[in-house]
Design an enzyme around this catalytic site. Structure first.
Site, PDB file in Angstrom:
ATOM      1  N   GLU A  11       0.828  -1.195   0.000  1.00 17.01           N
ATOM      2  CA  GLU A  11       0.000   0.000   0.000  1.00 17.01           C
ATOM      3  C   GLU A  11       0.867   1.253   0.000  1.00 17.01           C
ATOM      4  OE1 GLU A  11      -1.932   1.187   3.918  1.00 17.01           O
ATOM      5  OE2 GLU A  11      -1.766  -0.986   4.190  1.00 17.01           O
ATOM      6  N   CYS A  44      -3.809  -3.308   4.129  1.00 15.41           N
ATOM      7  CA  CYS A  44      -2.972  -4.379   4.671  1.00 15.41           C
ATOM      8  C   CYS A  44      -3.437  -5.779   4.276  1.00 15.41           C
ATOM      9  CB  CYS A  44      -2.907  -4.266   6.202  1.00 15.41           C
ATOM     10  SG  CYS A  44      -2.270  -2.685   6.781  1.00 15.41           S
ATOM     11  N   HIS A  60      -3.370  -9.965  11.772  1.00 20.94           N
ATOM     12  CA  HIS A  60      -2.756  -8.735  11.281  1.00 20.94           C
ATOM     13  C   HIS A  60      -2.467  -7.843  12.483  1.00 20.94           C
ATOM     14  CE1 HIS A  60      -1.919  -4.987   9.422  1.00 20.94           C
ATOM     15  NE2 HIS A  60      -3.044  -4.427   9.832  1.00 20.94           N
ATOM     16  N   ASN A  87       4.819  -1.672  12.667  1.00 17.32           N
ATOM     17  CA  ASN A  87       3.847  -2.001  11.632  1.00 17.32           C
ATOM     18  C   ASN A  87       4.521  -2.113  10.272  1.00 17.32           C
ATOM     19  OD1 ASN A  87       1.473  -2.442  10.262  1.00 17.32           O
ATOM     20  ND2 ASN A  87       0.568  -0.452  10.706  1.00 17.32           N
TER      21      ASN A  87
END
Length: 425
Positions: free
Chosen positions: A111, A143, A265, A308
């Site tokens: 992304e 994601c 996630h 992240n």
């Protein structure tokens, strides 16, 4: 004539029956053929910012990060590191173990793309000397795209067992300075080789999926950094988990007790805890905290010190489980919950293959993390906020220590190079 016609009809019927039997056997073979992850490797940047340094600069109690969101460090990419150089670093150790000329496709999930038209995979194609008889495609949905790439690659191999497909998820999570998301930055890339008869994980058929048009996280074309409504995004994440779980159980007939370990996630590590508690409540599980933690904590270890990595984070969690769980995982069922803001989500499972440990690259992962250089706060600001990439010509300082480097822009064309690993900074 009639007798000949009857004989001909009889032959036709027999042929049709034989064809039908043959086709049914082909279908049966496809159904039992195992497809999944044969090799997997991740890469992160050469630098990190400690959350203690971050907290001190912001005048905030560090436990807001250590305890509140479960983060200790976040990997920070230097100006001459992007998703292509990170992806190359993740993929090359896999290519060194196989014949790279056999790669038939690359699915690049991200992304934080680098071009509105050209796939990041095509830049990677040249950098890694991949074969010309190879498809390249970039996948995007926040994601979630890495999970989408994995499912698509699995389906392609089932149709043509000769396929050897690379699925890459690579991102650099970057937010505005002093925004609520700044503490949840990070970067990383995961490369997965998808084949028949995989040595690490068989992807099982059947999954649960869910889509809803929401504005919890987005990045308009004119922005370099994302916009996020953190509390709303958490709410949508957990709601999506419930919806995908319901669909998963309907599609597969599997129940909570059938799953040995859970990967989620992880935008920040505490989110995985919230997700698992939500699922435990959903299924009325009687597991105590220690039992529940044993099924999830090994998959969170790397994220706490990397931060992240958007589309890669689910698979960084899977690698963390493989590298850090104490018990052997042979024949254990692992679940994967992928969430992409906006939103698309999916819940699916896979089974660890016997002997998987012999092909893990755990030492490479540990070395990368251990050898990172710690940044002070001003240098972090220089790395993330002082370079204008919207220039037709840009020469970048050599800060990337690795073999693959984004070296700049010349007449609006991005340039990459291979270099001798260094001790920059």
């Amino acid at each position: 004539m009639q007798e000949n016609g009857q004989k001909e009809n009889t032959k036709t019927v027999i042929i049709r029956r034989l064809v039908k039997i043959a086709l049914s056997n082909v279908t049966f073979d496809l159904d039992i053929m195992k497809v999944g992850i044969d090799l997997i490797h991740f890469a992160t940047s050469d630098y990190f910012l400690g959350m203690d340094t971050f907290a001190q600069e912001k005048g905030i109690d560090v436990n807001k990060y250590y305890v509140g969101i479960g983060q200790e460090k976040m990997s920070i990419a230097p100006p001459d590191e992007d998703i292509v150089s990170l992806a190359a670093k993740a993929v090359e150790p896999i290519l060194q173990q196989i014949d790279r000329a056999q790669i038939t496709a690359v699915m690049f999930a991200t992304e934080t793309g680098i071009d509105q038209s050209k796939s990041a995979g095509v830049f990677l194609h040249k950098l890694l000397n991949l074969p010309s008889r190879c498809r390249m495609i970039e996948l995007k949905h926040a994601c979630y795209a890495g999970a989408a790439g994995l499912q698509m690659a699995t389906a392609l191999v089932k149709v043509n067992p000769q396929e050897k497909i690379l699925v890459i998820a690579a991102d650099i999570a970057k937010y505005d300075q002093d925004s609520s998301g700044e503490a949840t930055q990070g970067c990383g890339a995961v490369a997965m080789l998808i084949t028949q008869n995989p040595r690490i994980l068989e992807i099982e058929p059947g999954s649960g999926y869910f889509t809803d048009d929401v504005m919890d996280f987005w990045r308009p074309n004119h922005r370099n950094t994302a916009l996020v409504d953190g509390k709303y995004s958490t709410k949508v994440y957990l709601s999506s988990l419930k919806h995908t779980w319901e669909h998963f159980t309907e599609q597969t007939g599997r129940v909570f007790e059938d799953i040995d370990y859970f990967c989620y996630h992880i935008p920040f590590t505490k989110m995985a805890d919230k997700a698992h508690q939500t699922l435990l409540k959903k299924v009325n599980s009687q597991l105590d905290k220690a039992q529940a933690d044993a099924k999830t904590l090994p998959s969170q270890i790397y994220n706490r010190i990397i931060g992240n990595s958007y589309s890669a984070s689910l698979f960084v969690g899977f690698i963390s489980l493989l590298d850090n769980v104490k018990d052997r995982l042979d024949n254990k069922r692992i679940s994967f919950f992928s969430y992409g803001s906006g939103c698309v989500a999916e819940f699916f499972t896979g089974v660890i293959q016997p002997g998987y440990q012999t092909v893990l690259m755990s030492e490479s992962h540990r070395q990368q993390i251990a050898q990172r250089t710690e940044l002070d706060y001003p240098t972090y600001i220089d790395f993330y906020y002082k370079t204008d990439y919207a220039q037709s010509d840009l020469a970048l300082p050599q800060l990337n220590k690795g073999r693959f480097r984004f070296c700049g822009i010349e007449q609006d064309k991005r340039l990459y190079t291979q270099q001798t690993p260094s001790n920059a900074l």
